[in-house]
Design an enzyme around this catalytic site. Structure first.
Site, PDB file in Angstrom:
ATOM      1  CG  ASP A 338      -1.968   1.047   1.203  1.00  0.00           C
ATOM      2  OD1 ASP A 338      -2.732   1.083   0.228  1.00  0.00           O
ATOM      3  OD2 ASP A 338      -2.035   1.855   2.158  1.00  0.00           O
ATOM      4  CD  GLU A 367      -2.286   2.248  -3.410  1.00  0.00           C
ATOM      5  OE1 GLU A 367      -3.383   2.799  -3.620  1.00  0.00           O
ATOM      6  OE2 GLU A 367      -1.675   2.355  -2.329  1.00  0.00           O
ATOM      7  CG  ASP A 434      -7.949   2.752  -3.064  1.00  0.00           C
ATOM      8  OD1 ASP A 434      -8.583   3.005  -2.013  1.00  0.00           O
ATOM      9  OD2 ASP A 434      -6.801   2.281  -3.067  1.00  0.00           O
TER      10      ASP A 434
END
Length: 582
Positions: A338, A367, A434
């Site tokens: 992340d 990410e 997201d």
């Protein structure tokens, strides 16, 4: 010739080792500027043996053409330059710039060089990425398999989500639904974070060494991984090492002891005492925050997620020991990382060494939402979530802001940003936790979704399905894109589900879709994508227009899958197909 359009950079995405004996050399030119491009190569210590090799124009974006040649050699100490022609003029392009001829007598002053292919510098991706189809699961919303660990208060399953909603999804639910994933046909699952956290999304970790009680236990995680492996499904976990939770014990110690805390350097503290916020202020993202009180670095503007100082040796040791423990003890197949672009590169280099020492075939996905080349050179990530492609799919299929030619050009530019290894390991997605769901971007038009899915499963890289897309789930931005999975099959779009099954089966069967070269072009508003591996060649043809279009392929073809019925090689508006070429 437009000399300003030329670009070549040794030891970059323009010249990289594909294997220990193969070097990919690329040259960028202005679009439609050159008629022929040659690369002249030799061993540096045997320059008199130099040879010229014609380069292939493999891609064109909106401004440039890209040429490539793969050079096989037993000795990688190479010098090279380019000969470029526009049909009327031929120039030499070397490290010294542009000349009419090359100075062979003083070659070592002028050529580009690739000094040596060191095996430890190779970007080696796991062998299994080519054949894997991922399925992303937002654990808290997938399936509630154990009512005894439900958090309170619990929102009834199926009600619209709010930022603080809990529904009870857990690891037992994922385990229970493995037969469903096997029925769908996917071969990898990527789980959003599962470690101790006060939130439903778990991106604010309280204890990195404990599975959250509302999800299960370490024992259950091991059971899930083992059972998934028995069913041919790999498991990737989500690691959050850019920031932690406000409730992370070391941060709480800093709040209590200030500068006397041994953990003060685990975070980015601007001044002491550290600003304090109530639990409501720290965790309620819907209300405005007084940022003047925020004197420590955080994720975004959230005081509940203090940013970790991963340059601190003690913190790095703690985190990497934790990663080692989970990788060894559970047998997972990799990590998704992340907010990976905000963490220092040194940490990721050590992270890769730690993980690959345990399992050389483990997959590491960052990410990164933008150009990620600095992270994709073989010393950090294997790949990233391919959000640039997501953006282009939204622009082309859903919003129709670009035409087939522009879509082709944009994809071509993305492919040239990285090595071929990185391109083949990319996690390609239409949506995620997201983003707005892709079907919602399409205004509910499933014709557009089906075309995008055909593309996703034809493109280089690993296709990834966001849970529920295969049954027609919709949703706006966060938190609406995180709705609960509807397990009542009477509510599913069964036709869409079976379409996903068929395209998954085709991807798993056809080596050209897994390993093949890729070429793309547009003609009469239709997008064409050709994959070739050995004697096998497949063409994906997409008509994202409101008119019928006749497929224009030079070869005979046989349809393998289509989004709509079609006859005599004519595609209906907003439809597509994958064909075998003969």
């Amino acid at each position: 010739m437009n000399l300003q359009g030329f670009c070549h950079i040794p030891k970059s995405n323009y010249a990289y080792a594909y294997t220990d004996k193969d070097l990919d050399i690329r040259l960028r030119t202005a679009k439609d500027d050159c008629t022929e491009v040659w690369v002249v190569i030799s061993l540096k210590h045997r320059w008199q043996d130099k040879k010229a090799y014609k380069m292939e124009k493999i891609f064109s974006d909106r401004l440039f053409d890209y040429y490539q040649y793969r050079f096989h050699t037993e000795d990688s100490r190479l010098g090279y330059y380019f000969e470029v022609s526009d049909g009327t003029q031929t120039l030499v392009y070397s490290e010294s710039g542009f000349t009419d001829t090359f100075d062979d007598q003083n070659a070592y002053f002028h050529y580009f060089q690739y000094p040596y292919i060191n095996e430890t510098d190779l970007h080696r991706i796991p062998d299994w990425v080519h054949s894997t189809i991922f399925y992303q699961i937002f654990v808290e919303r997938f399936c509630n398999g154990d009512r005894t660990n439900d958090p309170k208060p619990l929102t009834p399953w199926g009600q619209p989500p709010k930022s603080q909603s809990f529904y009870g999804g857990d690891l037992q639910g994922v385990l229970d639904k493995l037969p469903y994933l096997q029925e769908l046909g996917v071969s990898g699952i990527y789980l959003t974070p599962i470690f101790q956290s006060p939130s439903n999304h778990k991106y604010d970790t309280t204890d990195y060494r404990k599975v959250d009680e509302m999800f299960g236990s370490k024992k259950l995680l091991c059971k899930l991984v083992q059972r998934a492996h028995e069913m041919g499904i790999r498991v990737v976990l989500d690691g959050v090492f850019n920031h932690s939770s406000w409730s992370f014990a070391p941060f709480q110690d800093v709040l209590e002891r200030g500068e006397q805390s041994p953990y003060k350097d685990w975070f980015h503290i601007d001044s002491f005492p550290v600003g304090r916020f109530t639990e409501e202020e720290a965790h309620d993202y819907t209300k405005p925050l007084d940022l003047s009180r925020l004197n420590y670095r955080v994720f975004g503007t959230s005081p509940s997620m203090p940013k970790l100082n991963t340059e601190n040796p003690e913190l790095e040791a703690y985190l990497l020991n934790t990663v080692s423990m989970w990788t060894k003890d559970t047998g997972i197949d990799g990590w998704r990382l992340d907010v990976s672009d905000e963490v220092n590169h040194g940490f990721w280099r050590d992270f890769r060494k730690t993980v690959k020492a345990i399992n050389p075939e483990a997959l590491i996905i960052g990410e990164n939402w933008h150009n990620a080349f600095p992270w994709l050179q073989g010393d950090q990530f294997d790949s990233v979530m391919n959000y640039p492609v997501t953006k282009s799919c939204i622009q082309f299929f859903a919003r129709r802001e670009v035409d087939a030619a522009q879509f082709t050009e944009d994809l071509s530019g993305f492919l040239m940003c990285n090595s071929e290894q990185a391109d083949f390991a990319m996690l390609n997605l239409l949506d995620s936790h997201d983003t707005m769901r892709f079907l919602t971007w399409c205004g509910g038009d499933k014709r557009l979704l089906r075309m995008a899915v055909l593309f996703l499963f034809s493109y280089v890289g690993m296709p990834c399905i966001y849970y529920g897309s295969e049954i027609g789930m919709e949703g706006g931005g966060d938190p609406d894109c995180r709705r609960t999975f509807d397990w009542n099959r009477a509510n599913w779009d069964e036709d869409l589900f079976h379409f996903y099954q068929r395209i998954i089966a085709l991807r798993k069967k056809e080596k050209a879709l897994q390993y093949g070269t890729i070429r793309m072009y547009a003609e009469e508003g239709v997008f064409y994508l050709i994959r070739a591996c050995g004697e096998s060649r497949l063409a994906t043809v997409l008509n994202n227009t409101d008119q019928k279009k006749t497929i224009a392929l030079q070869d005979d073809f046989e349809p393998l899958i289509s989004t709509e019925s079609w006859e005599n090689g004519v595609l209906e508006p907003f439809s597509g197909c994958i064909c075998r070429l003969f």
